[in-house]
Design a protein around this motif. Structure first.
Motif, mmCIF file in Angstrom:
data_model
loop_
_atom_site.group_PDB
_atom_site.id
_atom_site.type_symbol
_atom_site.label_atom_id
_atom_site.label_comp_id
_atom_site.label_asym_id
_atom_site.label_seq_id
_atom_site.Cartn_x
_atom_site.Cartn_y
_atom_site.Cartn_z
ATOM 1 N N ASP A 1 0.837 -1.208 0.000
ATOM 2 C CA ASP A 1 0.000 0.000 0.000
ATOM 3 C C ASP A 1 0.866 1.250 0.000
ATOM 4 O O ASP A 1 2.105 1.160 -0.050
ATOM 5 N N TYR A 2 0.196 2.385 0.054
ATOM 6 C CA TYR A 2 0.853 3.667 -0.205
ATOM 7 C C TYR A 2 0.289 4.695 0.785
ATOM 8 O O TYR A 2 -0.935 4.888 0.846
ATOM 9 N N LEU A 3 1.184 5.316 1.567
ATOM 10 C CA LEU A 3 0.781 6.357 2.519
ATOM 11 C C LEU A 3 0.806 7.676 1.750
ATOM 12 O O LEU A 3 1.856 8.290 1.588
ATOM 13 N N VAL A 4 -0.348 8.061 1.268
ATOM 14 C CA VAL A 4 -0.426 9.192 0.335
ATOM 15 C C VAL A 4 -0.583 10.492 1.127
ATOM 16 O O VAL A 4 -1.554 10.662 1.880
ATOM 17 N N ASN A 5 0.359 11.395 0.943
ATOM 18 C CA ASN A 5 0.323 12.664 1.688
ATOM 19 C C ASN A 5 -0.748 13.590 1.110
ATOM 20 O O ASN A 5 -0.549 14.193 0.057
ATOM 21 N N ILE A 6 -1.869 13.726 1.823
ATOM 22 C CA ILE A 6 -2.964 14.575 1.338
ATOM 23 C C ILE A 6 -2.913 15.962 1.977
ATOM 24 O O ILE A 6 -3.820 16.775 1.788
ATOM 25 N N THR A 7 -1.867 16.259 2.727
ATOM 26 C CA THR A 7 -1.754 17.522 3.468
ATOM 27 C C THR A 7 -2.045 18.750 2.595
ATOM 28 O O THR A 7 -1.424 18.946 1.552
ATOM 29 N N ALA A 8 -2.993 19.556 3.039
ATOM 30 C CA ALA A 8 -3.406 20.760 2.293
ATOM 31 C C ALA A 8 -4.481 21.463 3.122
ATOM 32 O O ALA A 8 -4.766 21.059 4.265
ATOM 33 N N GLU A 9 -5.087 22.456 2.546
ATOM 34 C CA GLU A 9 -6.288 23.068 3.135
ATOM 35 C C GLU A 9 -7.342 21.948 3.243
ATOM 36 O O GLU A 9 -7.359 21.018 2.434
ATOM 37 N N THR A 10 -8.210 22.029 4.253
ATOM 38 C CA THR A 10 -9.048 20.869 4.590
ATOM 39 C C THR A 10 -9.899 20.363 3.425
ATOM 40 O O THR A 10 -9.959 19.155 3.164
ATOM 41 N N GLU A 11 -10.581 21.280 2.705
ATOM 42 C CA GLU A 11 -11.439 20.829 1.598
ATOM 43 C C GLU A 11 -10.614 20.103 0.537
ATOM 44 O O GLU A 11 -11.045 19.112 -0.035
ATOM 45 N N THR A 12 -9.428 20.627 0.286
ATOM 46 C CA THR A 12 -8.545 19.980 -0.691
ATOM 47 C C THR A 12 -8.140 18.598 -0.197
ATOM 48 O O THR A 12 -8.070 17.634 -0.974
ATOM 49 N N MET A 13 -7.875 18.500 1.104
ATOM 50 C CA MET A 13 -7.510 17.182 1.651
ATOM 51 C C MET A 13 -8.633 16.178 1.414
ATOM 52 O O MET A 13 -8.385 15.018 1.102
ATOM 53 N N LEU A 14 -9.869 16.630 1.567
ATOM 54 C CA LEU A 14 -10.985 15.694 1.403
ATOM 55 C C LEU A 14 -11.088 15.238 -0.052
ATOM 56 O O LEU A 14 -11.370 14.070 -0.326
ATOM 57 N N ASP A 15 -10.853 16.165 -1.000
ATOM 58 C CA ASP A 15 -10.842 15.762 -2.412
ATOM 59 C C ASP A 15 -9.743 14.725 -2.657
ATOM 60 O O ASP A 15 -9.946 13.742 -3.365
#
Ligand code: CAP
Ligand code: MG
Length: 412
Positions: free
Chosen positions: A213-227
């Protein structure tokens, strides 16, 4: 009506109730203050007092915190549970690690530890999987899960990144991990990276027969993280990674809610934690940050390497024990050891922290003289050697990749 003053917030005869949040602070009083003076000011300012004596009703004084233990350089403060809004971590931290950090009444102050009462602790969701990721998402039963972060941290193209992932997966690593400062830059776009990396992941799974698997860094402004989280779920990923300190706990709480909808686990990177916890006499300890992360519901968190490797650590073993301890029946957290690790120090690391962990190496895999695939094999061989109870040097006699790694980096 009674007036409440600083001294009213100290009562060494008080015994905390089972609904109180108890906080332990390391403290040096400010100029002209003794420990009692400072303790009263800390309990006051972090609950419902201020510099001026206030005329308030008994109903209000019942919400006051009490410094009940005032020792040599340490105090313990009990906060009534009713002071807190359940499920709201920013609110809790604004009390217990808020204005008091900058009060003149203290030369320095560090929130060292908390004892969380059941009602407050269980008002948060806690982790979904914790150490169960090793069997529910990965095939790492009975051994440490392994992860690697491509190096250089940033600068690889999407294709190069996905290839590094493939090489590491087929070399025996369970998890590819984005680095903390890799998100969606022009040289390596998030969407494309996720798609290409999961294609390579699928190939590696087919070839090895193991779940990867892959630990994907979604760090960003919250709405962007959810996308970004949605895209990871669409692509068949099992994890998202969040830089929890830089993002803030409110967004971690939001990600936790959405991660559950998609059955994704959360890997907590802790970039910037040292701004709070590095000074032993001031700030917020890593122990408390780890507690906060567990309540907010991360499944993994970085807790250091027990003094090995390249970074300063605070009590890795004690923090890991807390993350695995029973907390009102909630799920545990799987600790991640990372920072300057290489095959030669796997053995002392696992001696110190046990095998119910993730071990993560970047430079210690990609810096291998024969490249990433060999580096991954060497890292995995070091783990296999440990599992077999064989010293790494002996195992290296018939494992060439491990031998090359030990030759390059030694065993300390
Ligand atoms: C490790 C790492 C991790 C740190 C985080 C880095 O790389 O990717 O982010 O370990 O620190 O960027 O340094 P190397 P911690 O394996 O090449 O050292 O785990 O202490 O939060
Ligand atoms: Mg990193």
């Amino acid at each position: 009506m009674t007036g409440i003053e600083y001294a009213d917030f100290v009562d060494t005869g008080y015994r905390p109730t089972d609904t109180d949040l108890v906080c332990e602070f390391v403290l040096e009083p400010g100029e002209g203050m003794d420990m009692m003076d400072a303790a009263g000011r800390v309990a006051s300012e972090s609950s419902n007092g201020t510099w001026a004596a206030l005329n308030v009703s008994d109903r209000v004084t019942e919400l006051s915190a009490t410094a009940f233990d005032v020792g040599d350089g340490r105090i313990a403060v009990a906060y009534p549970g009713a002071l807190f809004e359940g499920g709201n971590m920013p609110q809790v931290l604004s009390c217990i690690a808020g204005n008091i950090m900058g009060m003149k009444a203290v030369e320095s102050i560090r929130l060292a530890d908390c004892e969380w009462p059941e009602e407050l602790a269980t008002s948060f969701p806690g982790p979904q999987f914790g150490s169960r990721v090793k069997t529910e998402i990965l095939d790492a039963e009975g051994r440490p899960a392994t992860a690697t972060v491509p190096k250089p941290k940033v600068g690889l193209s999407t294709e190069e990144h996905a290839q590094v992932g493939y090489d590491a997966w087929v070399g025996g690593v369970d998890l590819l991990k984005d680095d903390e400062n890799l998100t969606d830059q022009s040289f390596n776009r998030f969407d494309e990276r996720v798609k290409r990396s999961f294609e390579m992941r699928d190939r590696a799974e087919d070839e090895t027969g193991d779940r990867k698997d892959y630990l994907v860094n979604i760090t960003a402004e919250t709405e962007t993280m959810l996308d970004r989280l949605e895209l990871v779920a669409e692509q068949g990923g099992g994890f998202v990674m969040v830089d929890v300190v830089t993002c803030g706990w409110s967004s971690v709480q939001t990600v936790r809610e959405h991660a559950e909808k998609h059955g994704l686990a959360i890997h907590a990177h802790r970039a910037m934690h040292a701004a709070f916890d590095r000074l032993e006499h001031h700030g917020v300890s890593m122990r408390v940050l780890a507690q906060v992360a567990r309540l907010c519901g991360v499944d993994h968190i970085h807790t250091g390497t027990a003094g090995l490797g390249k970074l300063e650590n605070e009590d890795t073993v004690g923090i890991n024990d807390w993350l695995k301890s029973d907390l009102y029946g909630t799920t545990d957290v799987l600790p991640c050891a990372s920072g300057g690790l290489h095959p030669g120090i796997v053995e002392p690391l696992l001696d110190a922290i046990g095998t119910d962990v993730i071990v993560q190496a970047g430079g210690g895999i990609h810096g291998h003289p024969d490249g990433t695939a060999a580096g991954a094999r060497a890292f995995r061989q070091a783990i296999d050697a440990y599992q077999a109870g064989v010293p790494a040097a002996e195992y290296a006699e018939d494992h060439a990749e491990l031998a090359a790694a030990l030759d390059k980096w030694g065993t300390d």
